[in-house]
Design a protein around this motif. Sequence first.
Motif, PDB file in Angstrom:
ATOM      1  N   MET A  23      -8.199 -13.105 -32.514  1.00 28.91           N
ATOM      2  CA  MET A  23      -9.406 -12.022 -32.034  1.00 28.91           C
ATOM      3  C   MET A  23     -10.476 -12.927 -31.526  1.00 28.91           C
ATOM      4  O   MET A  23     -11.333 -12.257 -30.930  1.00 28.91           O
ATOM      5  N   ASN A  24     -10.631 -14.170 -31.462  1.00 31.24           N
ATOM      6  CA  ASN A  24     -11.640 -14.799 -30.837  1.00 31.24           C
ATOM      7  C   ASN A  24     -11.286 -14.870 -29.305  1.00 31.24           C
ATOM      8  O   ASN A  24     -12.118 -15.226 -28.660  1.00 31.24           O
ATOM      9  N   ASP A  25     -10.003 -14.536 -28.897  1.00 36.29           N
ATOM     10  CA  ASP A  25      -9.616 -14.674 -27.681  1.00 36.29           C
ATOM     11  C   ASP A  25     -10.249 -13.457 -26.681  1.00 36.29           C
ATOM     12  O   ASP A  25     -10.890 -13.716 -25.629  1.00 36.29           O
ATOM     13  N   LEU A  26     -11.021 -12.141 -27.451  1.00 36.46           N
ATOM     14  CA  LEU A  26     -11.673 -11.151 -26.849  1.00 36.46           C
ATOM     15  C   LEU A  26     -12.915 -11.683 -26.796  1.00 36.46           C
ATOM     16  O   LEU A  26     -13.666 -11.287 -25.687  1.00 36.46           O
ATOM     17  N   GLN A  27     -13.562 -12.550 -27.542  1.00 35.77           N
ATOM     18  CA  GLN A  27     -14.889 -12.975 -27.443  1.00 35.77           C
ATOM     19  C   GLN A  27     -15.208 -13.919 -26.220  1.00 35.77           C
ATOM     20  O   GLN A  27     -16.152 -14.213 -25.775  1.00 35.77           O
ATOM     21  N   GLU A  28     -13.913 -14.774 -25.734  1.00 34.42           N
ATOM     22  CA  GLU A  28     -13.972 -15.832 -24.913  1.00 34.42           C
ATOM     23  C   GLU A  28     -13.972 -14.986 -23.451  1.00 34.42           C
ATOM     24  O   GLU A  28     -14.491 -15.510 -22.392  1.00 34.42           O
ATOM     25  N   LEU A  29     -13.587 -13.969 -23.293  1.00 33.77           N
ATOM     26  CA  LEU A  29     -13.361 -13.285 -22.007  1.00 33.77           C
ATOM     27  C   LEU A  29     -14.843 -12.890 -21.478  1.00 33.77           C
ATOM     28  O   LEU A  29     -15.622 -12.280 -22.085  1.00 33.77           O
ATOM     29  N   PRO A  30     -14.682 -13.011 -20.062  1.00 33.99           N
ATOM     30  CA  PRO A  30     -16.107 -12.645 -19.449  1.00 33.99           C
ATOM     31  C   PRO A  30     -16.290 -11.027 -19.561  1.00 33.99           C
ATOM     32  O   PRO A  30     -15.377 -10.400 -19.479  1.00 33.99           O
ATOM     33  N   ILE A  31     -17.631 -10.667 -19.499  1.00 36.68           N
ATOM     34  CA  ILE A  31     -17.883  -9.336 -19.661  1.00 36.68           C
ATOM     35  C   ILE A  31     -17.520  -8.520 -18.614  1.00 36.68           C
ATOM     36  O   ILE A  31     -17.062  -7.213 -18.602  1.00 36.68           O
ATOM     37  N   TRP A  32     -17.284  -9.001 -17.417  1.00 39.26           N
ATOM     38  CA  TRP A  32     -16.941  -8.233 -16.132  1.00 39.26           C
ATOM     39  C   TRP A  32     -15.283  -8.083 -16.273  1.00 39.26           C
ATOM     40  O   TRP A  32     -15.076  -7.136 -15.599  1.00 39.26           O
ATOM     41  N   VAL A  33     -14.763  -8.789 -16.892  1.00 42.18           N
ATOM     42  CA  VAL A  33     -13.203  -8.875 -17.139  1.00 42.18           C
ATOM     43  C   VAL A  33     -12.980  -7.542 -17.891  1.00 42.18           C
ATOM     44  O   VAL A  33     -12.079  -6.622 -17.749  1.00 42.18           O
ATOM     45  N   LEU A  34     -13.749  -7.444 -19.104  1.00 41.47           N
ATOM     46  CA  LEU A  34     -13.598  -6.324 -19.905  1.00 41.47           C
ATOM     47  C   LEU A  34     -14.076  -5.096 -19.499  1.00 41.47           C
ATOM     48  O   LEU A  34     -13.407  -3.903 -19.420  1.00 41.47           O
ATOM     49  N   LEU A  35     -15.106  -5.182 -18.550  1.00 48.43           N
ATOM     50  CA  LEU A  35     -15.545  -3.778 -17.596  1.00 48.43           C
ATOM     51  C   LEU A  35     -14.514  -3.523 -16.519  1.00 48.43           C
ATOM     52  O   LEU A  35     -14.010  -2.374 -16.422  1.00 48.43           O
ATOM     53  N   LEU A  36     -13.835  -4.415 -16.236  1.00 46.80           N
ATOM     54  CA  LEU A  36     -12.622  -4.061 -15.023  1.00 46.80           C
ATOM     55  C   LEU A  36     -11.499  -3.532 -15.751  1.00 46.80           C
ATOM     56  O   LEU A  36     -10.964  -2.511 -15.335  1.00 46.80           O
ATOM     57  N   ILE A  37     -11.125  -3.866 -16.933  1.00 46.10           N
ATOM     58  CA  ILE A  37     -10.068  -3.397 -17.867  1.00 46.10           C
ATOM     59  C   ILE A  37     -10.261  -1.914 -18.340  1.00 46.10           C
ATOM     60  O   ILE A  37      -9.579  -0.887 -17.967  1.00 46.10           O
ATOM     61  N   ILE A  38     -11.637  -1.924 -18.700  1.00 44.73           N
ATOM     62  CA  ILE A  38     -11.961  -0.535 -19.282  1.00 44.73           C
ATOM     63  C   ILE A  38     -12.120   0.529 -17.970  1.00 44.73           C
ATOM     64  O   ILE A  38     -11.462   1.560 -18.118  1.00 44.73           O
ATOM     65  N   GLY A  39     -12.589   0.055 -17.013  1.00 45.92           N
ATOM     66  CA  GLY A  39     -12.458   0.924 -15.602  1.00 45.92           C
ATOM     67  C   GLY A  39     -11.399   1.247 -15.069  1.00 45.92           C
ATOM     68  O   GLY A  39     -10.884   2.485 -14.875  1.00 45.92           O
ATOM     69  N   ALA A  40     -10.203   0.383 -15.180  1.00 45.77           N
ATOM     70  CA  ALA A  40      -9.050   0.491 -14.795  1.00 45.77           C
ATOM     71  C   ALA A  40      -8.188   1.506 -15.692  1.00 45.77           C
ATOM     72  O   ALA A  40      -7.230   2.442 -15.407  1.00 45.77           O
TER      73      ALA A  40
END
Length: 73
Positions: free
Chosen positions: A1-18
Amino acid sequence: MNDLQELPIWVLLLIIGAVMLQGTWLFRNARKRGKKAWFWGLWGVTTVPMPTLVYLVVVVLPDLRRKTLEDHK
């Protein structure tokens, strides 16, 4: 679960947008074709890109083949 916390916010926004873009496109296109729009739209917001690939094979390709055969008659 710590892997998600290490991702930059722009990657999460990109995934959500896709995911949202894919779900919206699948819903609208399936509604236009009359092919269970809610199913495709909901499945489209779960993962990327498998729902789109399956949609293209199951819905779009048969429609294209049918239209091509109708045009040649």
